[in-house]
Write a protein that holds these residues in place. Sequence first.
Motif, PDB file in Angstrom:
ATOM      1  N   GLN A 103       0.675  -1.219   0.111  1.00 27.64           N
ATOM      2  CA  GLN A 103       0.211   0.053   0.053  1.00 27.64           C
ATOM      3  C   GLN A 103       1.017   1.566   0.387  1.00 27.64           C
ATOM      4  O   GLN A 103       0.250   2.373  -0.635  1.00 27.64           O
ATOM      5  CB  GLN A 103      -1.377   0.245   0.825  1.00 27.64           C
ATOM      6  N   GLN A 104       1.934   1.385   0.645  1.00 30.38           N
ATOM      7  CA  GLN A 104       2.512   2.597   0.723  1.00 30.38           C
ATOM      8  C   GLN A 104       3.462   2.639  -0.594  1.00 30.38           C
ATOM      9  O   GLN A 104       3.119   3.905  -1.008  1.00 30.38           O
ATOM     10  CB  GLN A 104       4.684   2.175   1.472  1.00 30.38           C
ATOM     11  N   TYR A 105       3.182   1.313  -1.329  1.00 30.30           N
ATOM     12  CA  TYR A 105       4.396   1.929  -2.724  1.00 30.30           C
ATOM     13  C   TYR A 105       3.191   2.242  -3.861  1.00 30.30           C
ATOM     14  O   TYR A 105       3.833   2.840  -4.877  1.00 30.30           O
ATOM     15  CB  TYR A 105       5.054   0.132  -3.107  1.00 30.30           C
ATOM     16  N   ARG A 106       2.218   1.814  -3.126  1.00 38.34           N
ATOM     17  CA  ARG A 106       0.651   2.550  -4.101  1.00 38.34           C
ATOM     18  C   ARG A 106       0.635   3.726  -4.008  1.00 38.34           C
ATOM     19  O   ARG A 106       0.722   4.768  -5.248  1.00 38.34           O
ATOM     20  CB  ARG A 106      -0.636   1.009  -4.016  1.00 38.34           C
ATOM     21  N   ALA A 107       1.093   4.242  -2.772  1.00 37.69           N
ATOM     22  CA  ALA A 107       0.632   6.058  -2.546  1.00 37.69           C
ATOM     23  C   ALA A 107       1.972   6.171  -3.420  1.00 37.69           C
ATOM     24  O   ALA A 107       1.676   7.905  -3.440  1.00 37.69           O
ATOM     25  CB  ALA A 107       0.480   5.764  -0.665  1.00 37.69           C
ATOM     26  N   ASN A 161     -13.034   3.954  -0.886  1.00 40.35           N
ATOM     27  CA  ASN A 161     -12.770   3.811   0.051  1.00 40.35           C
ATOM     28  C   ASN A 161     -13.870   2.840   0.405  1.00 40.35           C
ATOM     29  O   ASN A 161     -14.114   3.186   1.749  1.00 40.35           O
ATOM     30  CB  ASN A 161     -13.465   5.126   0.557  1.00 40.35           C
ATOM     31  N   GLN A 162     -14.352   1.994   0.181  1.00 38.00           N
ATOM     32  CA  GLN A 162     -15.603   1.030   0.416  1.00 38.00           C
ATOM     33  C   GLN A 162     -14.951   0.079   1.384  1.00 38.00           C
ATOM     34  O   GLN A 162     -13.757  -0.228   1.207  1.00 38.00           O
ATOM     35  CB  GLN A 162     -16.342   0.095  -0.589  1.00 38.00           C
ATOM     36  N   LEU A 187      -9.960 -10.375  -1.920  1.00 41.93           N
ATOM     37  CA  LEU A 187      -9.680  -9.481  -3.138  1.00 41.93           C
ATOM     38  C   LEU A 187     -10.149 -10.455  -4.480  1.00 41.93           C
ATOM     39  O   LEU A 187     -10.975 -11.743  -4.562  1.00 41.93           O
ATOM     40  CB  LEU A 187      -8.342 -10.588  -2.849  1.00 41.93           C
ATOM     41  N   TYR A 188      -9.702 -10.107  -4.988  1.00 43.68           N
ATOM     42  CA  TYR A 188     -10.005 -11.729  -6.747  1.00 43.68           C
ATOM     43  C   TYR A 188      -9.090 -11.939  -7.793  1.00 43.68           C
ATOM     44  O   TYR A 188      -7.480 -11.204  -7.948  1.00 43.68           O
ATOM     45  CB  TYR A 188     -10.417  -9.379  -7.136  1.00 43.68           C
ATOM     46  N   PHE A 197      -5.843  -6.971   4.714  1.00 48.25           N
ATOM     47  CA  PHE A 197      -5.060  -6.149   5.955  1.00 48.25           C
ATOM     48  C   PHE A 197      -6.186  -4.754   5.876  1.00 48.25           C
ATOM     49  O   PHE A 197      -4.955  -4.377   6.806  1.00 48.25           O
ATOM     50  CB  PHE A 197      -3.125  -6.540   5.746  1.00 48.25           C
ATOM     51  N   SER A 198      -6.570  -4.563   5.093  1.00 47.99           N
ATOM     52  CA  SER A 198      -7.012  -3.251   5.142  1.00 47.99           C
ATOM     53  C   SER A 198      -8.191  -2.831   5.387  1.00 47.99           C
ATOM     54  O   SER A 198      -9.774  -4.176   4.615  1.00 47.99           O
ATOM     55  CB  SER A 198      -6.548  -2.248   3.673  1.00 47.99           C
ATOM     56  N   ALA A 199      -8.714  -1.769   6.504  1.00 55.88           N
ATOM     57  CA  ALA A 199     -10.491  -1.773   6.085  1.00 55.88           C
ATOM     58  C   ALA A 199     -10.831  -1.463   5.049  1.00 55.88           C
ATOM     59  O   ALA A 199     -12.206  -1.788   4.761  1.00 55.88           O
ATOM     60  CB  ALA A 199     -10.673  -0.380   7.204  1.00 55.88           C
ATOM     61  N   THR A 200     -10.444  -0.572   4.441  1.00 56.46           N
ATOM     62  CA  THR A 200     -10.930   0.413   3.148  1.00 56.46           C
ATOM     63  C   THR A 200     -10.410  -0.285   1.949  1.00 56.46           C
ATOM     64  O   THR A 200      -8.554  -0.315   2.208  1.00 56.46           O
ATOM     65  CB  THR A 200     -11.754   1.239   3.405  1.00 56.46           C
TER      66      THR A 200
END
Lengths: 188, 188
Positions: free
Chosen positions: A119-123, B29-30, B35-36, B72-75
């Motif tokens: 997620q950090q890399y995506r950001a 933000n949903q 995962l897919y 591992f993420s809420a949204t």
Amino acid sequence: MLSDPFSHLPTTACRTIDMQKGDVLFRQNQTTSGLYRVVFGSVTLQRSGLGGDTLTLHRAVSGGLFAEASVFSATYHCDAICTEAGSVIKIEKADVVATMQSNLAFSEGFTRLLAVQVQQYRAHIELLAIPSAKERILAAVHAGYFDATVTELATRINLSHEACYRALRGLCDDGRMIRVGRGKYTLS
Amino acid sequence: MLSDPFSHLPTTACRTIDMQKGDVLFRQNQTTSGLYRVVFGSVTLQRSGLGGDTLTLHRAVSGGLFAEASVFSATYHCDAICTEAGSVIKIEKADVVATMQSNLAFSEGFTRLLAVQVQQYRAHIELLAIPSAKERILAAVHAGYFDATVTELATRINLSHEACYRALRGLCDDGRMIRVGRGKYTLS
DNA sequence: GATCTTTTATGATCTGGATCACATGCTTTC
DNA sequence: GAAAGCATGTGATCCAGATCATAAAAGATC
């Protein structure tokens, strides 16, 4: 929840290494032997292009991990160079692999670490897509990237250091940032 | 070694979803639900900036996974939009979490997946640091990024589509690439 | 404390890519 | 098959940031 997964490792897995500025912890293409945690000081992960230009991929400070993905890779993908003297803990790859196969709590914690990295890399990629230098710098400051020199920030966000200084001044002129000293700026 | 970790999941964890071009699988933000994996067709993960400009973070084609880190993420951190009709398998987050805690082989396979992602993102950041449009495109082609339209490639590597077309032509003029048809280019 | 290196900083110039404008061809849809 | 929408191009213009040059201040090294 956020407890340190590495507490599950055997004590023999870790080794403290002192480092001086400029020390090389590993180089690109070297066989991977483990991952690292910074105790104090700082380390940058960088790749040198075909020219002499260097690209900063990551900068690890106290408490930060680096080269986590090396556990699943035969060779390191970048250079790790000490930028501020201090010490790091080296965690042996073999122990990580073994503990992952025997300890679910460790395994889950380590996986979570990698997920956070993703997620950090995506950001970061999103940040790099910001066209304007001023807006990009502002986003980088908000993201907490500006923890070292302006020059270092510039290489991390794909700007020349000149453009970076100028944009910082522009942001101060706009009243969006404040110069608090030589090379020191904060959000207003 | 490279066997599919998801084979360890209970059959109830997966659900096939047909999709048409333009369908939204989830939005930024949903709350995350899973995962897919793409069966066929393609899906892009994108974020829309404050302006109308969109940024492509990832493009998943047949066999590809996306939103792994959502476990591992809420949204969700970006939008997932179908760009070619097909179908995807949705894998329930709750089942992934449960299986991770009970099955070491799955846990290790999933962790490896994330580690690969980390390295891919690092390589992408390195690619984005290439200053020249021609060199950047060449690196992108070598990395296998050019699997869809020129326009799509352009958004992935932070270029305007005009600059992308021009650089492609320039590379053809240099003899470093060959135009094999409308919108089709290959390395020479 | 003299020298060397790095960081900070700014000015001048130049250029590569963004932007705007427009034309064409291929799909899709009704 | 007409219309709409999108990808593919190309040309003209402009400007933000790269590059080059220079200098002062801070820090490291001897």
